[in-house]
Design a protein around this motif. Structure first.
Motif, PDB file in Angstrom:
ATOM      1  N   TYR A 128       0.811  -1.218   0.000  1.00 24.01           N
ATOM      2  CA  TYR A 128       0.000   0.000   0.000  1.00 24.01           C
ATOM      3  C   TYR A 128       0.846   1.270   0.000  1.00 24.01           C
ATOM      4  O   TYR A 128       0.368   2.329  -0.376  1.00 24.01           O
ATOM      5  CB  TYR A 128      -0.908   0.025   1.242  1.00 24.01           C
ATOM      6  CG  TYR A 128      -1.802  -1.181   1.365  1.00 24.01           C
ATOM      7  CD1 TYR A 128      -3.122  -1.127   0.938  1.00 24.01           C
ATOM      8  CD2 TYR A 128      -1.329  -2.371   1.894  1.00 24.01           C
ATOM      9  CE1 TYR A 128      -3.951  -2.225   1.032  1.00 24.01           C
ATOM     10  CE2 TYR A 128      -2.151  -3.477   1.995  1.00 24.01           C
ATOM     11  CZ  TYR A 128      -3.465  -3.405   1.570  1.00 24.01           C
ATOM     12  OH  TYR A 128      -4.271  -4.504   1.657  1.00 24.01           O
ATOM     13  N   ALA A 318      -2.752   3.854  -3.574  1.00 19.60           N
ATOM     14  CA  ALA A 318      -2.515   2.530  -4.141  1.00 19.60           C
ATOM     15  C   ALA A 318      -1.929   2.674  -5.542  1.00 19.60           C
ATOM     16  O   ALA A 318      -2.463   3.403  -6.376  1.00 19.60           O
ATOM     17  CB  ALA A 318      -3.815   1.746  -4.196  1.00 19.60           C
ATOM     18  N   ASN A 346     -11.979  -5.962  -4.078  1.00 19.56           N
ATOM     19  CA  ASN A 346     -10.810  -5.083  -4.069  1.00 19.56           C
ATOM     20  C   ASN A 346      -9.500  -5.820  -4.324  1.00 19.56           C
ATOM     21  O   ASN A 346      -8.423  -5.319  -4.026  1.00 19.56           O
ATOM     22  CB  ASN A 346     -10.712  -4.313  -2.744  1.00 19.56           C
ATOM     23  CG  ASN A 346     -11.651  -3.124  -2.712  1.00 19.56           C
ATOM     24  OD1 ASN A 346     -12.790  -3.207  -3.159  1.00 19.56           O
ATOM     25  ND2 ASN A 346     -11.189  -2.019  -2.161  1.00 19.56           N
ATOM     26  N   PHE A 361      -4.936  -2.872  -2.308  1.00 23.15           N
ATOM     27  CA  PHE A 361      -6.097  -2.014  -2.495  1.00 23.15           C
ATOM     28  C   PHE A 361      -7.244  -2.419  -1.573  1.00 23.15           C
ATOM     29  O   PHE A 361      -8.361  -2.611  -2.015  1.00 23.15           O
ATOM     30  CB  PHE A 361      -6.549  -2.095  -3.963  1.00 23.15           C
ATOM     31  CG  PHE A 361      -7.419  -0.944  -4.401  1.00 23.15           C
ATOM     32  CD1 PHE A 361      -6.939   0.354  -4.384  1.00 23.15           C
ATOM     33  CD2 PHE A 361      -8.713  -1.153  -4.830  1.00 23.15           C
ATOM     34  CE1 PHE A 361      -7.741   1.412  -4.798  1.00 23.15           C
ATOM     35  CE2 PHE A 361      -9.516  -0.106  -5.246  1.00 23.15           C
ATOM     36  CZ  PHE A 361      -9.029   1.180  -5.227  1.00 23.15           C
ATOM     37  N   SER A 362      -6.959  -2.549  -0.275  1.00 21.55           N
ATOM     38  CA  SER A 362      -8.021  -2.988   0.642  1.00 21.55           C
ATOM     39  C   SER A 362      -7.846  -2.363   2.023  1.00 21.55           C
ATOM     40  O   SER A 362      -7.595  -3.045   3.002  1.00 21.55           O
ATOM     41  CB  SER A 362      -8.053  -4.511   0.751  1.00 21.55           C
ATOM     42  OG  SER A 362      -6.762  -5.004   1.092  1.00 21.55           O
ATOM     43  N   SER A 421      -9.926   2.830  -1.564  1.00 21.70           N
ATOM     44  CA  SER A 421      -9.622   1.404  -1.432  1.00 21.70           C
ATOM     45  C   SER A 421     -10.281   0.772  -0.212  1.00 21.70           C
ATOM     46  O   SER A 421     -10.002  -0.384   0.119  1.00 21.70           O
ATOM     47  CB  SER A 421      -8.104   1.197  -1.352  1.00 21.70           C
ATOM     48  OG  SER A 421      -7.571   1.827  -0.203  1.00 21.70           O
TER      49      SER A 421
END
Length: 511
Positions: A128, A318, A346, A361-362, A421
């Motif tokens: 990230y 991201a 995601n 992306f979470s 995200s």
């Protein structure tokens, strides 16, 4: 990810742009890469962040230094003989389908030389914190001092005798302030709004030990069925914790009121507020513009005319650029925020969910980012090898549409701290545990939970209410991934180890 895929029968190659394993914890002087500093200490304790089948060694302190974390991951890689499948100094720049749409074509640079290779399946695990989110200020071209992102910071000596503004209130900002404070002439902390700042210790114990699987499941239930009550409860609890930890805060610091912790992640620091109380750093409003070679104007109208450096601890976005050729985007109705990327859960581009995963992306999706990587890796591997079935493409796209509408609601509540995200924690974690086959439903309130309780009440209580350790993810036999025969012993050992807490506190410090 390398270990999980190889364990499940794939032939795997890992391309790593650094020269050693460890990711953020592997220090590098290269300012284009994000890195923990030699002075950085983990915010979570060792008890909750070992790998699922590779415990933390006893020799480490409660909170590891950056070099100890890198050493641990190096030992993990060597223990499972992973290094033979790692290509170091390799930076993948683009991924696209080949001409007949049968494989992934990766463009990369290996030791400075271009290379193209094709693979059946690809998982991007670059994390990230790779693409620095650098603000743009009016008049910044007139500023003759240093203007940089925290990603580029390496050496405190570069700021000796200087007046420095740190932008933000994050853990990274705290880390850099602690580095430059002994040498800088004056240090300011500029922030646009308040936020929660949490200690890493709570009543003589590592703070993360207060979070258990049972408490997390209760929180997930409330988030799913009582979201407003959950947000109110979480913020009320954090307000109480802030007051208990720090006492009354000076209103001029504007730490309070804080934005909701469920919309923007809180920070963690043991030093920021004490430094404010001691007058060693000063709180400023957000930067409005630069007005001269050394002049900065703030949103409250204040101007400082002797600033030598501005370091922006403003976080990261991201980095999905490697997937730009095939990722799709859309905007839900009544939404004016940034364009939203269409990825199922995601993680998976819906059209290629059986062969592509992007694990960067979470936000809000992990219980403990370090150990939860095991769950993600097992889930991706099971989907790649067909052990966990994928829904139809139409169903995945409908889910993405609904998720984007949920994101739009969050943006309308808090556009300033909006994270595109973000995931629904309860949904994201349930999905990954199910796909990974961790068997954690045996700790729930259903018949499986009661069956496990009556079969082994001591273990059931320990796994539900004791240390939240990743070894639980390898405990139950489900047929979807390998168990670890040492899981039971490791869980018991972790719960025995924390019996030394709470430690005595003396003059505000834990002995």
């Amino acid at each position: 990810m390398l270990k999980a895929l190889r364990e499940d029968g794939f032939k795997v190659t890992c391309f790593e742009r650094r020269q050693q394993v460890g990711g953020l914890w592997a220090y590098t002087p290269d300012p284009s890469m994000t890195t923990a500093l030699p002075s950085t200490t983990a915010l979570i304790s060792k008890y909750t962040c070992g790998m699922s089948d590779y415990p933390m060694p006893d020799k480490y302190p409660s909170h590891l230094t950056s070099s100890q974390f890198q050493e641990f991951m190096e030992s993990y890689a060597r223990h499972f003989d992973l290094l033979k499948d790692v290509v170091f100094g390799a930076s993948v720049t683009a991924a696209a389908r080949n001409e007949d749409d049968t494989k992934w074509r990766l463009e990369m640079s290996v030791d400075g030389k271009g290379r193209i290779e094709e693979f059946d399946k690809v998982a991007f695990c670059h994390g990230y914190q790779t693409e620095a989110r650098m603000p743009s200020y009016e008049g910044q071209e007139s500023f003759e001092g240093i203007l940089m992102h925290a990603q580029q910071f390496r050496n405190a000596e570069d700021f000796r005798g200087k007046n420095v503004i740190m932008v933000g209130m994050s853990s990274t900002v705290s880390d850099i302030i602690n580095n430059i404070l002994p040498v800088a002439s004056k240090v300011y902390m500029s922030h646009r709004r308040g936020g929660y700042i949490i200690k890493t210790w709570l009543k003589g114990s590592p703070a993360d030990l207060s979070v258990t699987w049972r408490r997390r499941q209760i929180g997930a239930f409330m988030q799913k069925y009582l979201p407003r009550l959950h947000r109110w409860g979480a913020d009320t609890s954090l307000k109480f914790l802030m007051r208990h930890s720090w006492g009354k805060l000076d209103p001029q610091w504007r730490i309070e009121p804080s934005h909701s912790a469920l919309l923007s992640l809180p920070g963690a620091s043991n030093s920021l507020i004490p430094l404010l109380k001691e007058g060693k750093i000063s709180s400023l409003h957000g930067i409005k513009r630069f007005t001269g070679p050394r002049s900065v104007e703030f949103t409250d109208g204040t101007t400082l005319d002797d600033i030598d450096a501005v370091i922006c601890g403003t976080g990261y976005s991201a980095n999905l650029s490697v997937a730009s050729s095939f990722l799709e985007h859309s905007r839900p109705p009544n939404y004016s925020g940034p364009e939203l990327t269409r990825m199922w859960m995601n993680v998976f581009p819906p059209k290629y969910a059986d062969s592509m995963a992007l694990l960067c992306f979470s936000a809000y999706g992990k219980n403990n980012g370090f150990s939860f990587n095991d769950v993600q890796a097992m889930a991706v591997s099971n989907i790649f090898r067909g052990v966990h079935p994928l829904p139809p493409l139409k169903t995945m796209n409908a889910h993405i549409d609904a998720h984007h509408e949920w994101l739009a609601q969050r943006w309308r509540i808090d556009p300033l701290g909006f994270q595109p995200s973000s995931v629904k924690t309860w949904e994201f974690q349930d999905f990954l545990h199910d796909a990974a086959g961790t068997g954690m439903e045996n700790l729930g309130w259903g018949w499986k939970g009661w069956k496990f309780f009556f079969a082994d009440p001591k273990m059931s209580w320990m796994m539900n209410n004791g240390v939240e350790t990743a070894h639980a993810f390898r405990y139950f036999e489900t047929g979807k991934r390998r168990t670890w025969e040492g899981a039971r012993e490791a869980i018991i050992k972790a719960n025995e180890a924390v019996k030394i807490y709470p430690l005595k506190e003396k003059e505000g410090k834990v002995e």
